[in-house]
Design an enzyme around this catalytic site. Structure first.
Site, PDB file in Angstrom:
ATOM      1  N   ASP A   1       0.850  -1.187   0.000  1.00  0.00           N
ATOM      2  CA  ASP A   1       0.000   0.000   0.000  1.00  0.00           C
ATOM      3  C   ASP A   1       0.884   1.234   0.000  1.00  0.00           C
ATOM      4  O   ASP A   1       2.117   1.121   0.027  1.00  0.00           O
ATOM      5  CB  ASP A   1      -0.971  -0.014   1.205  1.00  0.00           C
ATOM      6  CG  ASP A   1      -2.309   0.598   0.827  1.00  0.00           C
ATOM      7  OD1 ASP A   1      -2.314   1.753   0.361  1.00  0.00           O
ATOM      8  OD2 ASP A   1      -3.344  -0.077   0.976  1.00  0.00           O
TER       9      ASP A   1
ATOM     10  N   HIS B   1      -2.744   3.205  -4.782  1.00  0.00           N
ATOM     11  CA  HIS B   1      -2.151   2.767  -3.498  1.00  0.00           C
ATOM     12  C   HIS B   1      -0.727   2.231  -3.689  1.00  0.00           C
ATOM     13  O   HIS B   1      -0.348   1.210  -3.109  1.00  0.00           O
ATOM     14  CB  HIS B   1      -3.040   1.694  -2.837  1.00  0.00           C
ATOM     15  CG  HIS B   1      -4.300   2.262  -2.267  1.00  0.00           C
ATOM     16  ND1 HIS B   1      -4.308   3.086  -1.168  1.00  0.00           N
ATOM     17  CD2 HIS B   1      -5.596   2.127  -2.642  1.00  0.00           C
ATOM     18  CE1 HIS B   1      -5.566   3.438  -0.889  1.00  0.00           C
ATOM     19  NE2 HIS B   1      -6.354   2.882  -1.773  1.00  0.00           N
TER      20      HIS B   1
ATOM     21  N   GLU C   1      -9.644   2.661  -5.569  1.00  0.00           N
ATOM     22  CA  GLU C   1      -9.227   4.029  -5.267  1.00  0.00           C
ATOM     23  C   GLU C   1      -8.018   4.472  -6.101  1.00  0.00           C
ATOM     24  O   GLU C   1      -6.972   4.794  -5.552  1.00  0.00           O
ATOM     25  CB  GLU C   1      -8.934   4.153  -3.766  1.00  0.00           C
ATOM     26  CG  GLU C   1     -10.166   3.818  -2.928  1.00  0.00           C
ATOM     27  CD  GLU C   1      -9.956   3.940  -1.430  1.00  0.00           C
ATOM     28  OE1 GLU C   1     -10.854   4.437  -0.761  1.00  0.00           O
ATOM     29  OE2 GLU C   1      -8.895   3.507  -0.924  1.00  0.00           O
TER      30      GLU C   1
HETATM   31  C1  ACM Z   1     -10.599  -0.362   0.185  1.00  0.00           C
HETATM   32  O1  ACM Z   1     -11.077  -0.281   1.302  1.00  0.00           O
HETATM   33  N1  ACM Z   1     -10.054   0.692  -0.386  1.00  0.00           N
HETATM   34  C2  ACM Z   1     -10.596  -1.612  -0.548  1.00  0.00           C
END
Ligand code: ACM
Ligand code: ZN
Length: 771
Positions: free
Chosen positions: A202, A272, A336
């Site tokens: 991440d 991410h 995201e």
């Molecule tokens: C997430 O909670 N962005 C998968």
């Protein structure tokens, strides 16, 4: 105490004490464990099977998995009863026989038959036998040597509802060492969970060694510091680092496999990815430099979608990941991923032209570029006979039908995925993110009920679409989970409710019955040293209108029907305070405080402070339709006398989207009124705005009320902070009225200063009042 005993006799786990021939006390367990087996048929007329040091667990010779499972069972028996039993490939009697039986249809199913002489546990596969020993593990009384432990005579026939029963842990925001990951896996095994989804990369940290890209861990696994609290500007100055070598990850895979748990690795891309970009800046659209952030959220810098090297990087990483992890499913994130950098990037735009991607009504060209990127990655995954899993945002880009969707954004995401014929795993943030600070304000029984009563096979799906729901999963993101205690609080006891969602057929589920079985599970957690969240022991106070004179009926519950003591004057309750004997009424301001008392020990204090006005506890008709996930009790919540708690997802606010608040209160008699208020909550960052106007209508009979007052309210200014309560009030000449209609005008659209300018707004309201 009598009630507690009775309830547990009827509903839940009870260890019955007997005296055996030899005079040693024996406690008999109960097969009504968590998750509840599909069929339990206890035979109280027959003596139990008593476990002693002469008991032998038998497994089929040459079957290593069964041998291991036999040893697990021996260790569980030792832990709960203090008895050392034998493990062997044969024994005459006094045995627990583990066998395979191919006539059991569900591949994870098992059957248990207990007589005074022996226990026969047959599984369709070794996994089935493993779930059978988990049932024995949880059915045994926790005698710890104080008495002999026994299993009741009878049979259990069991199998899981879903083939996919998952739990996700993020080790990027905070790192957890190998030994603790193993403990987590033990916790999952206790709950019959069969997939451990390991979130390994991440923005804030890269946690898995990749030999071809050593800087991912040399640079990407280290962050200098972290913000001190959600939204804070200050940093704690404490570095966070750590990663798993490939050998360590393989060790985790084996440890999990021994417990019939598959580890699904996740490398989250193309968003991410700041830890990877900080390590290899050439993978971004701008070339960096990039920094590993100590704050959380969604960042604009992502992998470049138009750079062949980036795609190669993703494929190379996944090749090594697939070498380490034999899982059929490989998770590549996909959530995201903002497209601002892609829109401005010559490489991304050239790729869009080269591929001939054109924006459609549903999918922008950049979203389609992401779908292309993921599709290319999927080929690498499919080439090795594996399947690609992604978060539900992948639906924004028209992904291949073979992609499996993990639906987190909400129920709608899961419905959409299943309707589009994707295999779907259901884990909405609103119910199954156990770490989300917003959704985790519910306490005790209420927080359990929110998970337990969630149904992952949505009613709106047709029968074919329903078949696309593979299962369900709980998730823990570790932004605010720095240690094992917090990890366990967030997991337990809700993971018990989750396990029943995953395992037990819905028609066999019942919340009260589950709560009756929970005491034993909590005691088992304590025995194992797991830190479950103590507020499950607290009283839940509930206020509901009686319908008469603005009175409220106050009820108090605990999960185990413990003794409750309360006060109404704000003083601290103790064992000599009023004994709660059933619902009682209040009709004016009060400070209600209550504790549960168990064996002389007090729980934490539960408190509610209803504050009365003319509308409080009166009948209402809510004409607006709140969002389903923010409806809770509906209109009555707005006149319950209870104000919000500065968290719009806590259950103390209703949330309305793109509509006015429109509610009529029946004061039940003519009253003189001169002002009205609406209490709202502002979080402009989450599109939650205030009122744009307030209108009051009144009448003395059921005829249409006439407008008696109105006012306009300016739209929120740029710079309005998040998380601010705001009371809007309107005063008018004294008027006689019985029916009062209050219309709170919603801000029609986000103003030009807002990043979402033009979109509809939310309105959150915790209370209205009339004076
Ligand atoms: C997430 O909670 N962005 C998968
Ligand atoms: Zn780019």
């Amino acid at each position: 105490m009598e009630k507690y005993y009775l309830k547990n006799m009827l509903l839940g786990f009870v260890a019955v004490s007997l005296l055996s021939c030899a005079g040693k006390r024996t406690e008999v367990g109960d097969f009504h464990v968590i998750p509840l087996p599909q069929e339990v048929d206890e035979n109280p007329g027959s003596p139990p099977f008593i476990i002693s040091s002469s008991t032998t667990i038998c497994y089929p010779e040459g079957n290593e998995k069964m041998e291991r499972t036999a040893h697990f069972l021996a260790s569980y028996i030792k832990e709960v009863s203090g008895t050392n039993v034998n493990v062997a490939t044969s024994a005459g009697k006094d045995r627990i026989l583990l066998e395979l039986d191919s006539t059991i249809t569900n591949k994870e199913g098992y059957e248990l038959a207990v007589t005074p002489e022996q226990v026969i546990l047959k599984g369709a596969t070794e996994a089935g036998v493993f779930y059978g020993i988990q049932t024995i593990h949880k059915a045994l009384p926790l005698t710890k040597g104080s008495a002999a432990a026994a299993l009741p005579s009878g049979t259990v026939r069991d199998y899981p509802r879903f083939g996919y029963r998952g739990f996700m842990v993020d080790v990027c925001r905070h790192f957890f060492p190998v030994d603790y990951v193993k403990e987590i896996i033990d916790m999952l095994a206790l709950h019959n969970i069969n997939y451990f989804h390991w979130h390994l990369s991440d923005d804030q940290g890269w946690r898995i060694e990749i030999k071809k890209y050593p800087r991912l861990t040399e640079i990407g696994s280290y962050r200098k510091e972290t913000i001190v609290s959600p939204g804070a500007k200050e940093y704690d100055g404490i570095p966070v680092s750590g990663y798993y070598t490939q050998e360590e990850a393989e060790e985790i895979v084996r440890y999990a496999a021994d417990r019939f748990i598959t580890v699904i690795p996740e490398i989250d891309m193309p968003g991410h990815m700041l830890a990877a970009l900080a390590s290899y800046p050439e993978l971004g659209c701008t070339g960096g430099p990039y920094e590993i952030p100590g704050r959380f959220g969604v960042f604009d810098n992502v992998l470049c979608g138009g750079n062949e090297r980036t795609l190669q990087f993703a494929k190379d990483v996944l090749e090594e990941i697939m070498d380490i992890f034999p899982s059929e499913y490989i998770h590549i994130g996909g959530d995201e991923c903002p497209k601002v950098k892609w829109r401005a990037c010559p490489k991304c735009q050239a790729k869009i032209r080269e591929l001939g991607l054109r924006a459609t009504h549903e999918h922008t060209s950049e979203n389609q570029l992401q779908a292309y990127f993921m599709g290319e990655v999927e080929k690498t995954i499919n080439a090795r006979g594996r399947k690609m899993l992604g978060w539900d945002e992948i639906l924004e880009g028209n992904p291949t039908k073979t992609s499996i969707v993990m639906a987190w954004t909400g129920v709608k995401g899961g419905v959409k995925a299943a309707q589009l014929q994707h295999q779907t795993i259901v884990c909405p943030i609103s119910h199954l993110y156990f770490s989300n600070p917003g959704y985790n304000r519910l306490k005790g029984v209420t927080s359990i009920a929110r998970v337990y009563n969630f149904e992952p096979v949505f009613d709106v799906l047709n029968d074919d679409e329903k078949k696309n729901i593979m299962g369900t999963q709980g998730c823990i993101w570790t932004e605010w989970t720095k240690d094992s205690v917090k990890m366990e609080w967030q997991m337990m006891p809700r993971i018990s409710a989750l396990s029943e969602l995953q395992w037990t057929e819905p028609e066999k589920k019942n919340l009260d019955n589950f709560l009756g079985r929970l005491r034993h599970q909590l005691d088992l957690y304590t025995l194992k040293g797991y830190h479950y969240k103590q507020d499950i022991e607290d009283v839940v106070i509930d206020l509901n209108p009686t319908g008469q004179d603005g009175h409220a009926s106050v009820s108090m519950v605990t999960f185990d029907n413990a003794e409750i003591r309360y006060t109404l004057d704000g003083t601290e309750p103790d064992a000599s305070s009023h004994l709660y004997e059933g619902p009682f009424e209040i009709g004016s301001d009060a400070v209600i405080r209550a504790v549960a008392v168990r064996n002389g020990k007090k729980s934490g204090i539960a408190e509610e402070k209803p504050q009365y006005n003319l509308a409080t506890m009166r009948p209402v008709e809510l004409h607006s339709l709140p969002e389903e996930r923010f409806t809770y009790k509906g209109g009555s919540l707005l006149v319950d006398g209870l104000f919000g708690d500065d968290n719009y997802r806590s259950g103390r606010y209703i949330g309305i989207y793109g509509q006015d608040l429109d509610i009529t209160v029946d004061l039940q008699e003519e009253r003189e009124i001169s002002s009205v208020f609406v209490n709202t909550y502002l979080v402009p960052g989450d599109y939650i705005f205030g009122l744009a106007g307030l209108e009051v209508y009144a009448s003395c009979s059921e005829e249409t009320p006439q407008r008696i007052a109105s006012k306009a309210i300016p739209v929120l200014e740029k710079g309005t902070k998040n998380n601010i309560p705001r009371k809007e009030e309107i005063s008018f000449n004294r008027t006689k009225a019985r029916y009062v209609r209050i219309v709170g005008k919603i801000t029609p659209q986000l103003p030009s200063w807002h990043p979402g300018a033009g979109a509809k707004t939310f309105l959150f309201v915790d209370e209205i009042g009339i004076n």
